[in-house]
Design a protein around this motif. Structure first.
Motif, PDB file in Angstrom:
ATOM      1  N   ARG A  69      -7.512   6.991   1.749  1.00  0.00           N
ATOM      2  CA  ARG A  69      -7.747   7.663   0.850  1.00  0.00           C
ATOM      3  C   ARG A  69      -7.519   9.187   0.722  1.00  0.00           C
ATOM      4  O   ARG A  69      -7.584   9.828  -0.417  1.00  0.00           O
ATOM      5  CB  ARG A  69      -9.342   7.620   0.589  1.00  0.00           C
ATOM      6  CG  ARG A  69      -9.864   6.352   0.317  1.00  0.00           C
ATOM      7  CD  ARG A  69     -11.411   6.184   0.133  1.00  0.00           C
ATOM      8  NE  ARG A  69     -11.786   4.792  -0.200  1.00  0.00           N
ATOM      9  CZ  ARG A  69     -12.455   4.026   0.642  1.00  0.00           C
ATOM     10  NH1 ARG A  69     -12.710   4.441   1.894  1.00  0.00           N
ATOM     11  NH2 ARG A  69     -12.771   2.693   0.236  1.00  0.00           N
ATOM     12  N   THR A 103      -8.771  12.606   5.431  1.00  0.00           N
ATOM     13  CA  THR A 103     -10.146  12.358   4.970  1.00  0.00           C
ATOM     14  C   THR A 103     -10.062  12.100   3.388  1.00  0.00           C
ATOM     15  O   THR A 103      -8.883  12.934   2.985  1.00  0.00           O
ATOM     16  CB  THR A 103     -11.200  13.353   5.430  1.00  0.00           C
ATOM     17  OG1 THR A 103     -10.844  14.503   5.061  1.00  0.00           O
ATOM     18  CG2 THR A 103     -11.492  13.102   6.891  1.00  0.00           C
ATOM     19  N   TYR A 104     -10.862  11.982   2.568  1.00  0.00           N
ATOM     20  CA  TYR A 104     -10.664  11.927   1.063  1.00  0.00           C
ATOM     21  C   TYR A 104     -11.129  13.465   0.537  1.00  0.00           C
ATOM     22  O   TYR A 104     -12.371  13.839   0.858  1.00  0.00           O
ATOM     23  CB  TYR A 104     -11.583  10.696   0.477  1.00  0.00           C
ATOM     24  CG  TYR A 104     -11.982  10.737  -0.723  1.00  0.00           C
ATOM     25  CD1 TYR A 104     -10.982  10.705  -1.666  1.00  0.00           C
ATOM     26  CD2 TYR A 104     -13.152  10.960  -1.574  1.00  0.00           C
ATOM     27  CE1 TYR A 104     -10.705  10.638  -2.857  1.00  0.00           C
ATOM     28  CE2 TYR A 104     -13.219  10.810  -2.854  1.00  0.00           C
ATOM     29  CZ  TYR A 104     -12.050  10.794  -3.751  1.00  0.00           C
ATOM     30  OH  TYR A 104     -12.100  10.888  -4.891  1.00  0.00           O
ATOM     31  N   GLU A 125      -5.493  10.204 -10.885  1.00  0.00           N
ATOM     32  CA  GLU A 125      -6.173  10.539  -9.508  1.00  0.00           C
ATOM     33  C   GLU A 125      -6.876   9.362  -9.375  1.00  0.00           C
ATOM     34  O   GLU A 125      -7.028   8.647  -8.291  1.00  0.00           O
ATOM     35  CB  GLU A 125      -6.844  11.884  -9.313  1.00  0.00           C
ATOM     36  CG  GLU A 125      -6.043  13.026  -8.826  1.00  0.00           C
ATOM     37  CD  GLU A 125      -6.857  14.142  -8.533  1.00  0.00           C
ATOM     38  OE1 GLU A 125      -7.654  14.014  -7.469  1.00  0.00           O
ATOM     39  OE2 GLU A 125      -6.846  15.161  -8.949  1.00  0.00           O
ATOM     40  N   GLY A 153      -9.515   2.962   6.075  1.00  0.00           N
ATOM     41  CA  GLY A 153      -9.603   3.684   4.812  1.00  0.00           C
ATOM     42  C   GLY A 153      -9.797   5.036   4.649  1.00  0.00           C
ATOM     43  O   GLY A 153      -9.272   5.603   3.635  1.00  0.00           O
ATOM     44  N   TYR A 204      -6.956   6.074  -6.731  1.00  0.00           N
ATOM     45  CA  TYR A 204      -7.829   5.648  -6.003  1.00  0.00           C
ATOM     46  C   TYR A 204      -7.956   4.254  -6.104  1.00  0.00           C
ATOM     47  O   TYR A 204      -8.162   3.340  -5.204  1.00  0.00           O
ATOM     48  CB  TYR A 204      -8.940   6.465  -6.296  1.00  0.00           C
ATOM     49  CG  TYR A 204     -10.212   6.260  -5.275  1.00  0.00           C
ATOM     50  CD1 TYR A 204     -10.552   7.140  -4.208  1.00  0.00           C
ATOM     51  CD2 TYR A 204     -11.042   5.157  -5.635  1.00  0.00           C
ATOM     52  CE1 TYR A 204     -11.594   6.786  -3.425  1.00  0.00           C
ATOM     53  CE2 TYR A 204     -12.300   4.849  -4.795  1.00  0.00           C
ATOM     54  CZ  TYR A 204     -12.550   5.632  -3.706  1.00  0.00           C
ATOM     55  OH  TYR A 204     -13.609   5.339  -2.946  1.00  0.00           O
ATOM     56  N   VAL A 255      -7.788  -1.151   3.450  1.00  0.00           N
ATOM     57  CA  VAL A 255      -8.976  -0.211   3.296  1.00  0.00           C
ATOM     58  C   VAL A 255     -10.223  -0.616   4.505  1.00  0.00           C
ATOM     59  O   VAL A 255     -10.846   0.462   4.744  1.00  0.00           O
ATOM     60  CB  VAL A 255      -9.651  -0.331   2.060  1.00  0.00           C
ATOM     61  CG1 VAL A 255     -11.220   0.595   2.008  1.00  0.00           C
ATOM     62  CG2 VAL A 255      -8.747   0.120   1.157  1.00  0.00           C
ATOM     63  N   ASP A 273       0.895  -1.202  -0.036  1.00  0.00           N
ATOM     64  CA  ASP A 273      -0.092   0.173   0.017  1.00  0.00           C
ATOM     65  C   ASP A 273       0.924   1.182   0.063  1.00  0.00           C
ATOM     66  O   ASP A 273       0.444   2.105  -0.568  1.00  0.00           O
ATOM     67  CB  ASP A 273      -1.153   0.190   0.874  1.00  0.00           C
ATOM     68  CG  ASP A 273      -0.458   0.397   2.507  1.00  0.00           C
ATOM     69  OD1 ASP A 273       0.650   0.743   2.768  1.00  0.00           O
ATOM     70  OD2 ASP A 273      -1.357  -0.049   3.418  1.00  0.00           O
ATOM     71  N   VAL A 279      -5.123  10.758  -1.913  1.00  0.00           N
ATOM     72  CA  VAL A 279      -5.704  10.653  -3.309  1.00  0.00           C
ATOM     73  C   VAL A 279      -5.860  12.236  -3.451  1.00  0.00           C
ATOM     74  O   VAL A 279      -6.999  12.667  -3.141  1.00  0.00           O
ATOM     75  CB  VAL A 279      -6.893   9.960  -3.555  1.00  0.00           C
ATOM     76  CG1 VAL A 279      -7.460  10.437  -5.105  1.00  0.00           C
ATOM     77  CG2 VAL A 279      -6.955   8.456  -3.399  1.00  0.00           C
ATOM     78  N   PRO A 321     -10.037  14.956  -2.734  1.00  0.00           N
ATOM     79  CA  PRO A 321      -9.485  14.892  -3.930  1.00  0.00           C
ATOM     80  C   PRO A 321      -9.060  16.304  -4.444  1.00  0.00           C
ATOM     81  O   PRO A 321      -8.276  16.326  -5.430  1.00  0.00           O
ATOM     82  CB  PRO A 321     -10.253  14.243  -4.828  1.00  0.00           C
ATOM     83  CG  PRO A 321     -11.685  14.318  -4.333  1.00  0.00           C
ATOM     84  CD  PRO A 321     -11.514  14.150  -2.887  1.00  0.00           C
ATOM     85  N   ILE A 368      -5.336   2.034  -4.608  1.00  0.00           N
ATOM     86  CA  ILE A 368      -5.288   2.032  -3.231  1.00  0.00           C
ATOM     87  C   ILE A 368      -6.619   0.975  -2.686  1.00  0.00           C
ATOM     88  O   ILE A 368      -6.593   0.262  -1.905  1.00  0.00           O
ATOM     89  CB  ILE A 368      -5.427   3.423  -2.615  1.00  0.00           C
ATOM     90  CG1 ILE A 368      -4.659   4.382  -2.599  1.00  0.00           C
ATOM     91  CG2 ILE A 368      -6.202   3.439  -0.972  1.00  0.00           C
ATOM     92  CD1 ILE A 368      -4.656   5.734  -2.411  1.00  0.00           C
ATOM     93  N   SER A 369      -7.668   1.157  -3.481  1.00  0.00           N
ATOM     94  CA  SER A 369      -8.871   0.323  -3.364  1.00  0.00           C
ATOM     95  C   SER A 369      -8.739  -1.195  -3.233  1.00  0.00           C
ATOM     96  O   SER A 369      -9.319  -2.007  -2.665  1.00  0.00           O
ATOM     97  CB  SER A 369      -9.887   0.488  -3.882  1.00  0.00           C
ATOM     98  OG  SER A 369     -10.288   2.024  -3.794  1.00  0.00           O
TER      99      SER A 369
END
Length: 505
Positions: free
Chosen positions: A305, A253-254, A283, A301, A287, A297, A66, A308, A256, A290-291
């Motif tokens: 994220r 946190t996500y 991008e 998770g 993502y 995750v 990862d 990204v 982007p 990573i998933s």
């Protein structure tokens, strides 16, 4: 009466509970101070780089599955799209994360056999993630060393006869898919495998964890790579990436539309941060990669994220040069000052800011500074100012080799200051490990024989000077240095491992 007494007790209990909650909230807020500061006052956007700054054969070294996607998922895609060769080395297979094993296999507690199952699972996840990034399986290598065991391998378990026992219960690589199965969990084995891969791939660029990363496995991986490159004297471009710090990325946190920016404390400590801007499809590819790390995750998770963003972030680190000058003698100068009636609180300041407890930003690198460190970046370091490292300096003069350790506050006899050196000499690598407490040096296990280490010690305010015979460097081409501080046996701070080159006398 009894009813009033019961109500009074209830209110007293509620008041105590409220005070406990308030105290915990306040403690947490202070502990995360660097995070809040970076959130409201982020570092400036660093200069941009693109694929043209990288050569045709890029080796990406990842402590765990990862890390390749988090630190360089966008860059890897771009390099592959440009027809460049990308090779990825995983030092571990991430088989030490018990919570991930418990979640994946519905067991509690996870046993060593479950962790080995997790290692096999994460091996497949890593290949799937790299497939999304365009890297074929034949360009991927797994060493299989112990997740959570790299730091002991680097620091203490160097010999093949004294391997680390990993969380997976093994002392040797147990995976048939490993680069070399059944290799002992030892520092010398890790270096041997890195040497073999570097000779086999002949990379133009090597990307590895930044020495300011706070995860022990990442720190050890960085040290192993720097050590091996110095040992081989291989001419490559070196890049670093950051994953684990309490103040990075901000926020966890996500987001982007945001950028990955270097933590504020790391902006002026010798790392040149560079942004690699990502295109929209890169991008999305990051993502997706990573998933593929499903076991991770599932547990962390939001943190994964958070990487990204609109760029990947890399560092370039200058290689300092050990200078030789005439007439430099901090021991003699200190004695002369004392004889002339200089006050005892006088501070040798070799980075310009000086002063006991002075929190001002360090001045530009002074002639003898070889390592700068972030200060006040954790709660414990904020409290233990005498154990909060600020800089390391070194110079040769008059037949002596001097190393100075500067802290944010005055040197304290309650703090143990450990100096770790690796001297790359014609006959091999000489290891020197010693500690100074209360002005008294002590040789640490694994170092050269004690009769060969007679350092002189001088304490002046916030600087601890050590003096060695210059003859130690007679056959030395370069050397590595790290400093650690300990209070009551617990580590408070450590400087990044840094390679230093020698200049002609």
């Amino acid at each position: 009466m009894a009813l009033r007494l019961a109500r009074a007790r209830r209110w007293a209990m509620l008041a105590i509970l409220g005070l406990v909650v308030l105290a915990l909230f306040g403690f947490g807020f202070i502990w995360l101070t660097p995070y809040w500061i970076d959130l409201v006052r982020p570092a400036p956007m660093p200069p941009a780089v693109d694929e043209r700054h990288f050569g045709d054969r890029v080796l990406y070294i990842s402590p765990h599955p990862d890390d390749e996607s988090l630190g360089g998922g966008g860059l890897i895609q771009r390099l592959v799209a440009q027809g460049k060769q990308v090779f990825v080395v995983f030092i571990t297979v991430g088989d030490g994360y018990r919570r991930a094993a418990e979640e994946a296999f519905h067991v509690f507690p996870a046993r060593p056999a479950d962790l080995r199952r997790l290692g096999a699972l994460r091996h497949g996840e890593a290949l799937a993630a790299l497939g999304r990034l365009g890297v074929p399986a034949e360009n991927v290598v797994f060493f299989g060393f112990p997740d959570g065991g790299l730091s002991p391998m680097w620091e203490a378990h160097w010999s093949d006869d004294d391997p680390v026992r990993g969380p997976n219960g093994a002392t040797r690589v147990p995976y048939p898919f490993a680069y070399q199965s059944d290799r002992p969990y030892s520092g010398s084995a890790a270096v041997a495998e890195l040497e073999a891969v570097l000779k086999q791939f002949q990379p133009t660029d090597v990307i590895y964890p930044d020495p300011f990363d706070q995860h022990p496995d990442h720190l050890a991986t960085s040290a192993f790579v720097v050590y091996t490159l110095a040992k081989l004297q291989q001419d490559v471009r070196e890049w670093t990436y950051l994953v684990h710090r309490g103040d990075y990325p901000v926020p966890w946190t996500y987001e982007p539309k945001w950028f990955l920016l270097p933590p504020g404390p790391l902006v002026a400590v010798g790392v040149h941060w560079l942004a690699f801007p990502l295109r929209g499809e890169e991008e999305a590819g990051k993502y997706a990669a990573i998933s593929q790390h499903v076991s991770q995750v599932r547990t962390i998770g939001p943190f994964l994220r958070a990487f990204v963003r609109r760029n990947d972030l890399f560092g370039r680190i200058d290689t300092p040069v050990l200078r030789s000058v005439a007439g430099f003698d901090p021991m003699g100068a200190a004695r002369s000052g004392a004889a002339a009636g200089a006050p005892r609180e006088h501070t040798w300041s070799f980075i310009g800011s000086g002063g006991s407890g002075n929190r001002a930003e360090p001045a530009p690198l002074a002639p003898y500074t070889v390592v700068l460190d972030a200060v006040g970046d954790t709660l414990q370091r904020e409290w233990e100012g005498s154990a909060d490292l600020r800089a390391v300096a070194s110079v040769r003069s008059g037949g002596r080799w001097y190393i100075g350790i500067q802290t944010r506050r005055r040197i304290d006899s309650a703090v143990s200051y450990e100096l770790h050196l690796r001297l790359f000499q014609k006959m091999g690598v000489r290891r020197v490990d010693l500690a100074v407490r209360g002005g008294v040096p002590t040789v640490l296990p694994g170092s050269a024989p004690s009769d060969a280490i007679p350092p002189g010690v001088m304490i002046r305010g916030d600087v601890l000077w050590l003096s060695f015979p210059d003859a130690w460097l007679a056959d030395t081409g370069s050397w590595m240095v790290e400093v650690q501080t300990r209070v009551a046996g617990h580590q408070v701070d450590s400087s990044p491992w840094r390679i230093i080159r020698l200049s002609p006398k």
